[in-house]
Motif scaffolding. Structure first.
Motif, short mmCIF file in Angstrom:
data_model
loop_
_atom_site.label_atom_id
_atom_site.label_comp_id
_atom_site.label_asym_id
_atom_site.label_seq_id
_atom_site.Cartn_x
_atom_site.Cartn_y
_atom_site.Cartn_z
N VAL A 29 1.25 -0.92 -0.35
CA VAL A 29 -0.15 0.23 -0.12
C VAL A 29 0.80 1.18 -0.39
N LEU A 30 1.96 1.45 0.64
CA LEU A 30 2.59 2.61 1.11
C LEU A 30 3.62 2.61 -0.35
N ASN A 31 3.78 1.81 -0.77
CA ASN A 31 4.63 1.43 -1.67
C ASN A 31 3.93 2.33 -3.02
N THR A 32 2.84 2.00 -2.62
CA THR A 32 1.93 2.26 -4.42
C THR A 32 1.87 3.42 -4.47
N SER A 33 1.83 4.58 -3.26
CA SER A 33 1.39 6.07 -3.46
C SER A 33 3.34 6.68 -3.88
N TYR A 34 4.28 5.65 -3.62
CA TYR A 34 5.41 6.10 -4.68
C TYR A 34 5.46 6.19 -5.68
N LEU A 52 4.77 20.61 -15.88
CA LEU A 52 5.17 19.36 -15.22
C LEU A 52 6.94 19.90 -14.69
N PRO A 53 7.41 20.69 -15.23
CA PRO A 53 8.73 20.86 -14.23
C PRO A 53 8.41 20.88 -12.29
N ALA A 54 6.59 21.00 -12.28
CA ALA A 54 5.76 22.26 -10.89
C ALA A 54 6.31 20.29 -9.91
N VAL A 55 5.74 19.07 -10.85
CA VAL A 55 4.95 18.24 -10.48
C VAL A 55 6.24 17.26 -10.33
N SER A 56 7.09 17.39 -10.93
CA SER A 56 8.62 17.02 -10.49
C SER A 56 9.34 17.34 -10.09
N LEU A 57 9.14 18.24 -9.91
CA LEU A 57 9.93 19.13 -8.61
C LEU A 57 9.56 18.73 -6.88
N VAL A 58 8.12 18.32 -6.54
CA VAL A 58 7.81 17.70 -5.97
C VAL A 58 8.22 16.50 -5.26
N LEU A 59 8.43 15.31 -6.70
CA LEU A 59 8.88 14.33 -6.68
C LEU A 59 10.18 14.44 -6.62
N THR A 60 11.00 15.46 -6.62
CA THR A 60 12.54 15.13 -6.47
C THR A 60 12.74 15.66 -4.96
N LEU A 61 11.41 16.59 -4.43
CA LEU A 61 12.12 16.89 -2.88
C LEU A 61 11.92 15.77 -2.50
N ARG A 62 10.38 14.98 -2.42
CA ARG A 62 10.45 13.67 -2.35
C ARG A 62 11.40 12.41 -1.96
N SER A 63 11.62 12.25 -3.09
CA SER A 63 13.40 11.94 -3.04
C SER A 63 13.82 11.92 -2.41
N LEU A 64 14.63 13.02 -2.23
CA LEU A 64 15.84 13.57 -1.35
C LEU A 64 15.58 13.41 0.61
N THR A 65 14.04 13.54 0.10
CA THR A 65 13.75 12.72 1.89
C THR A 65 14.21 12.11 2.61
N GLY A 66 14.48 10.76 1.38
CA GLY A 66 15.52 9.53 2.22
C GLY A 66 16.89 10.06 2.78
N LEU A 67 17.17 10.91 2.26
CA LEU A 67 18.88 11.50 2.73
C LEU A 67 18.74 11.93 4.29
N LEU A 68 16.88 11.77 5.30
CA LEU A 68 16.62 12.38 6.91
C LEU A 68 16.75 11.02 7.25
N SER A 69 16.74 9.88 6.36
CA SER A 69 16.34 8.74 7.40
C SER A 69 16.97 8.34 8.48
N PRO A 70 18.59 9.11 8.13
CA PRO A 70 18.60 8.59 9.36
C PRO A 70 18.85 9.18 10.72
N LEU A 71 17.84 10.10 10.81
CA LEU A 71 17.97 11.19 11.97
C LEU A 71 16.34 11.10 12.30
N SER A 118 6.62 10.03 6.80
CA SER A 118 6.98 8.47 7.72
C SER A 118 7.19 7.44 6.89
N TYR A 119 7.19 7.31 5.90
CA TYR A 119 7.23 6.23 5.49
C TYR A 119 8.87 5.77 5.46
N LEU A 120 9.64 6.57 5.95
CA LEU A 120 11.11 6.61 6.24
C LEU A 120 11.13 6.19 7.60
N ILE A 121 9.95 6.97 8.50
CA ILE A 121 10.21 6.31 10.10
C ILE A 121 9.86 5.01 10.38
#
Length: 414
Positions: A29-34, A52-71, A118-121
């Motif tokens: 379920v959670l991966n479906t949203s990705y 389209l660049p505006a939507v791509s920006l959201v997806l890019t920033l979403r991917s970068l949240t992976g860097l916060l996972s160790p926190l 939340s997924y990274l938590i």
């Protein structure tokens, strides 16, 4: 730091197989949203009324949240894996409801970031929870089973999302279902998943180092993270430009995209399944080595087979299958790199993959533009060889787990 304590009798009463099925379905379920935004990008773009660049920006920033996972991950090491999983599911539901109830570009941005964070938590806590309750000799089967959720989300979840949006005519229609499924999972987790809250809060480390600093100071973790930083961009170098390559080579854009999507789904399923079945038997290090070697050969094969559309798709199938085999085999290996801080290690591993993919995403188009696709494939081979060298220096010594130290019968394991 003390390992979260559990009641062995309670663990014996709750077979791990049931939890693995529950975790896999929830992750689907959670991966479906990705995954759902990419094939229906134009629907989201038109529904939001942005470029389209505006939507791509959201997806890019979403991917970068992976860097916060160790926190986020030290929460699971300090307060228990189950607490973090519940917190992650609650945050994910809140993000999905925010998008559905107040649809706009701003809430889409905020909701996507909240769902991703939340997924990274949730994810490192889940992987640490299963690692705590499985022997190292069986861990690839346990963790690998939950990794099937990525391909299941592509094969089952994404088509269901398309059906929902087609039936309602609204891009927001999947979000109440995603929120409801996540809330249902939260309730089930609360009553079904055994608590693992530490008997007492762990004392601070004598050196004063944080959990993340202790993880990053460990040699095995350093080598494992470096390996991930290397083989992740090797995949992304091909992943980001194969569509352009197919289009430029065969002028079959739509057919290529449709065929490539099917190839990716089936190859990921095959790679995850093979790792789940074989990594414990072959050994995690050996499985990764075999996967890296096979991935390098398949990168070369892309050039040799890529003279026809069918050959190119066959090469892509082998490339993605072998990479998925590598990445799923690496997860159980890293779970034993520093057992007392498993959740932080797993989160750091996710972050290393994210950084590696980002580097590959930057380098891939440049290589393709300047030297064409063979340069991307050759660079992938070189990076895989470096990853093999790093792997050869890893020295993981299994330290057991809660179940292995309490002599839980085999029937409680997957």
């Amino acid at each position: 730091m003390t390992e979260p304590s559990t009641n062995p009798a309670e663990l014996k009463a709750r077979p791990l197989t049931g939890l693995v099925v529950l975790f896999t379905l929830t992750r689907t379920v959670l991966n479906t949203s990705y995954r759902m935004v990419y094939p229906y990008l134009s629907t989201f773009q038109s529904g939001l009324g942005v470029s389209l660049p505006a939507v791509s920006l959201v997806l890019t920033l979403r991917s970068l949240t992976g860097l916060l996972s160790p926190l986020f991950a030290p929460l699971a090491d300090r307060y228990g894996r189950r607490v973090s999983m519940l917190l992650g599911l609650a945050g994910y539901s809140a993000g999905a409801l925010l998008i559905f109830l107040f649809p706009s570009y701003l809430t889409f941005f905020a909701g996507m970031i909240l769902m991703s964070s939340s997924y990274l938590i949730y994810l490192p806590a889940l992987q640490a929870y299963l690692s705590d309750r499985s022997t190292y000799a069986q861990r690839a089967r346990v963790i690998g089973s939950t990794e099937l959720s990525w391909s299941l989300a592509f094969i089952i979840g994404v088509p269901l999302v398309g059906w929902l949006m087609g039936r309602s005519g609204s891009w927001t229609s999947p979000y109440p279902w995603l929120a409801g499924a996540s809330l249902l999972a939260l309730v089930i987790f609360f009553f079904v998943v055994p608590s693992d809250r530490p008997a007492e809060r762990p004392a601070a480390h004598p050196s004063g180092q944080s959990s993340l600093c202790r993880v990053l100071a460990n040699r095995n973790v350093q080598l494992g993270l470096a390996m991930g930083l290397i083989f992740a961009p090797a995949n992304e170098l091909v992943n980001l430009v194969f569509g352009l390559w197919l289009e430029d080579s065969f002028q079959l854009k739509l057919a290529a995209l449709a065929g490539a999507s099917l190839v990716i789904g089936l190859s990921e399923l095959g790679g995850e399944g093979l790792s789940t079945l074989l990594a414990d038997r072959l050994g995690k290090e050996r499985s990764i080595a075999i996967g890296l070697a096979a991935n390098s050969l398949s990168a070369v094969g892309l050039i040799l087979l890529g003279r026809t559309p069918l050959g190119a798709l066959a090469g892509l199938f082998l490339f993605y299958l072998t990479f998925e085999f590598v990445i799923v085999s690496a997860l159980p290996l890293m779970s034993e790199a520093l057992p007392p801080l498993r959740a932080t290690v797993m989160a750091s591993t996710v972050a290393s993959f994210s950084i590696g993919r980002a580097v590959g995403a930057l380098a891939g188009p440049l290589l393709y533009t300047v030297w064409s696709f063979p340069a991307n494939a050759a660079a992938a081979v070189i990076l895989n060889i470096v990853a093999l060298v790093l792997l050869s220096r890893l020295r993981i010594v299994p330290q057991g787990s809660i179940l292995s130290t309490t002599k839980t019968p085999r029937k409680t394991l997957l």
